[in-house]
Design a protein around this motif. Structure first.
Motif, PDB file in Angstrom:
ATOM      1  N   TYR A 105      31.024   7.532 -52.227  1.00 51.26           N
ATOM      2  CA  TYR A 105      32.447   7.710 -51.961  1.00 51.26           C
ATOM      3  C   TYR A 105      32.621   9.042 -51.259  1.00 51.26           C
ATOM      4  CZ  TYR A 105      37.476   8.042 -52.595  1.00 51.26           C
ATOM      5  OH  TYR A 105      38.830   8.147 -52.371  1.00 51.26           O
ATOM      6  N   ASP A 106      32.811   8.986 -49.960  1.00 50.44           N
ATOM      7  CA  ASP A 106      32.978  10.185 -49.155  1.00 50.44           C
ATOM      8  C   ASP A 106      34.435  10.277 -48.734  1.00 50.44           C
ATOM      9  OD1 ASP A 106      30.180  10.559 -49.235  1.00 50.44           O
ATOM     10  OD2 ASP A 106      29.954   9.154 -47.573  1.00 50.44           O
ATOM     11  N   ALA A 107      35.208  11.019 -49.504  1.00 51.11           N
ATOM     12  CA  ALA A 107      36.635  11.136 -49.207  1.00 51.11           C
ATOM     13  C   ALA A 107      36.934  12.482 -48.578  1.00 51.11           C
ATOM     14  CB  ALA A 107      37.442  10.979 -50.474  1.00 51.11           C
ATOM     15  N   VAL A 108      37.807  12.443 -47.613  1.00 51.76           N
ATOM     16  CA  VAL A 108      38.325  13.664 -47.034  1.00 51.76           C
ATOM     17  C   VAL A 108      39.534  14.045 -47.871  1.00 51.76           C
ATOM     18  CG1 VAL A 108      39.340  14.667 -44.958  1.00 51.76           C
ATOM     19  CG2 VAL A 108      37.530  12.951 -44.763  1.00 51.76           C
ATOM     20  N   SER A 109      39.676  15.296 -48.215  1.00 53.36           N
ATOM     21  CA  SER A 109      40.758  15.756 -49.072  1.00 53.36           C
ATOM     22  C   SER A 109      42.115  15.224 -48.607  1.00 53.36           C
ATOM     23  CB  SER A 109      40.782  17.282 -49.097  1.00 53.36           C
ATOM     24  OG  SER A 109      41.820  17.730 -49.928  1.00 53.36           O
ATOM     25  N   GLY A 110      42.809  14.550 -49.518  1.00 52.64           N
ATOM     26  CA  GLY A 110      44.143  14.054 -49.231  1.00 52.64           C
ATOM     27  C   GLY A 110      44.202  12.766 -48.419  1.00 52.64           C
ATOM     28  N   VAL A 111      43.057  12.197 -48.040  1.00 59.06           N
ATOM     29  CA  VAL A 111      43.053  10.972 -47.234  1.00 59.06           C
ATOM     30  C   VAL A 111      42.488   9.826 -48.076  1.00 59.06           C
ATOM     31  CG1 VAL A 111      42.148   9.863 -45.164  1.00 59.06           C
ATOM     32  CG2 VAL A 111      42.763  12.276 -45.113  1.00 59.06           C
ATOM     33  N   ARG A 112      43.217   8.729 -48.119  1.00 57.08           N
ATOM     34  CA  ARG A 112      42.739   7.558 -48.849  1.00 57.08           C
ATOM     35  C   ARG A 112      41.577   6.934 -48.116  1.00 57.08           C
ATOM     36  NH1 ARG A 112      46.628   4.485 -52.521  1.00 57.08           N
ATOM     37  NH2 ARG A 112      44.630   3.544 -52.917  1.00 57.08           N
ATOM     38  N   ARG A 113      40.685   6.364 -48.845  1.00 57.80           N
ATOM     39  CA  ARG A 113      39.511   5.727 -48.284  1.00 57.80           C
ATOM     40  C   ARG A 113      39.727   4.237 -48.056  1.00 57.80           C
ATOM     41  NH1 ARG A 113      33.770   6.208 -48.714  1.00 57.80           N
ATOM     42  NH2 ARG A 113      33.247   4.641 -47.184  1.00 57.80           N
ATOM     43  N   LEU A 114      40.642   3.616 -48.861  1.00 58.46           N
ATOM     44  CA  LEU A 114      40.885   2.184 -48.776  1.00 58.46           C
ATOM     45  C   LEU A 114      42.365   1.897 -48.521  1.00 58.46           C
ATOM     46  CD1 LEU A 114      38.768   0.984 -51.853  1.00 58.46           C
ATOM     47  CD2 LEU A 114      38.146   0.851 -49.429  1.00 58.46           C
ATOM     48  N   ALA A 115      42.614   0.876 -47.717  1.00 65.58           N
ATOM     49  CA  ALA A 115      43.983   0.423 -47.444  1.00 65.58           C
ATOM     50  C   ALA A 115      44.003  -1.096 -47.485  1.00 65.58           C
ATOM     51  CB  ALA A 115      44.447   0.910 -46.081  1.00 65.58           C
ATOM     52  N   ARG A 116      45.030  -1.647 -48.128  1.00 67.94           N
ATOM     53  CA  ARG A 116      45.141  -3.109 -48.233  1.00 67.94           C
ATOM     54  C   ARG A 116      45.628  -3.708 -46.914  1.00 67.94           C
ATOM     55  NH1 ARG A 116      46.083  -7.250 -52.422  1.00 67.94           N
ATOM     56  NH2 ARG A 116      47.235  -8.879 -51.383  1.00 67.94           N
ATOM     57  N   ARG A 117      45.029  -4.814 -46.500  1.00 67.57           N
ATOM     58  CA  ARG A 117      45.467  -5.547 -45.288  1.00 67.57           C
ATOM     59  C   ARG A 117      45.892  -6.926 -45.644  1.00 67.57           C
ATOM     60  NH1 ARG A 117      45.022  -2.036 -40.664  1.00 67.57           N
ATOM     61  NH2 ARG A 117      44.621  -0.349 -41.869  1.00 67.57           N
TER      62      ARG A 117
END
Length: 117
Positions: A105-117
């Motif tokens: 899980y490589d997350a950028v601070s404050g950015v979501r990694r997953l988005a529902r489509r």
């Protein structure tokens, strides 16, 4: 990689594990926000009246006319982090979804990694 062009066509298809055992029905697709490629499916699992949506990775998945076959077995998918059938994945729950399957899980601070489509 799993093709993304007809996401709506996948809804309601059965999701099966490598042995052909039915995990559940595909309810939704979450894409990786960095690549806009499908990353996880939410799969309707559980008993009548107690359904929930479990997260199952789509890496290595294949689509046939009647099912989506994933690389993960039914037990692991059934034990996966889940949300209510009307729920949404909270940002702070994203790491546990990846961790359950041993995925980085490589997350950028404050950015979501997953988005529902």
């Amino acid at each position: 990689m799993f093709p993304a062009e007809n996401l709506r066509d996948w809804h309601g298809q059965k999701v099966i594990d490598p042995q052909g055992d039915k995990i559940g029905e595909l309810e939704g697709v979450y894409v990786d926000t960095a690549t806009d490629e499908p990353a996880f499916a939410t799969v309707r699992v559980g008993m009548v009246g107690r359904h929930r949506l479990a997260f199952v990775p789509l890496d290595g998945a294949t689509v046939s006319p009647d099912a989506v076959r994933v690389r993960y077995d039914k037990k692991q998918a059934g034990d996966a982090p889940s949300i209510d059938t009307n729920g949404e994945l909270a940002a702070n729950d994203e790491p546990s979804v990846f961790a359950h399957y041993g995925l980085p899980y490589d997350a950028v601070s404050g950015v979501r990694r997953l988005a529902r489509r």
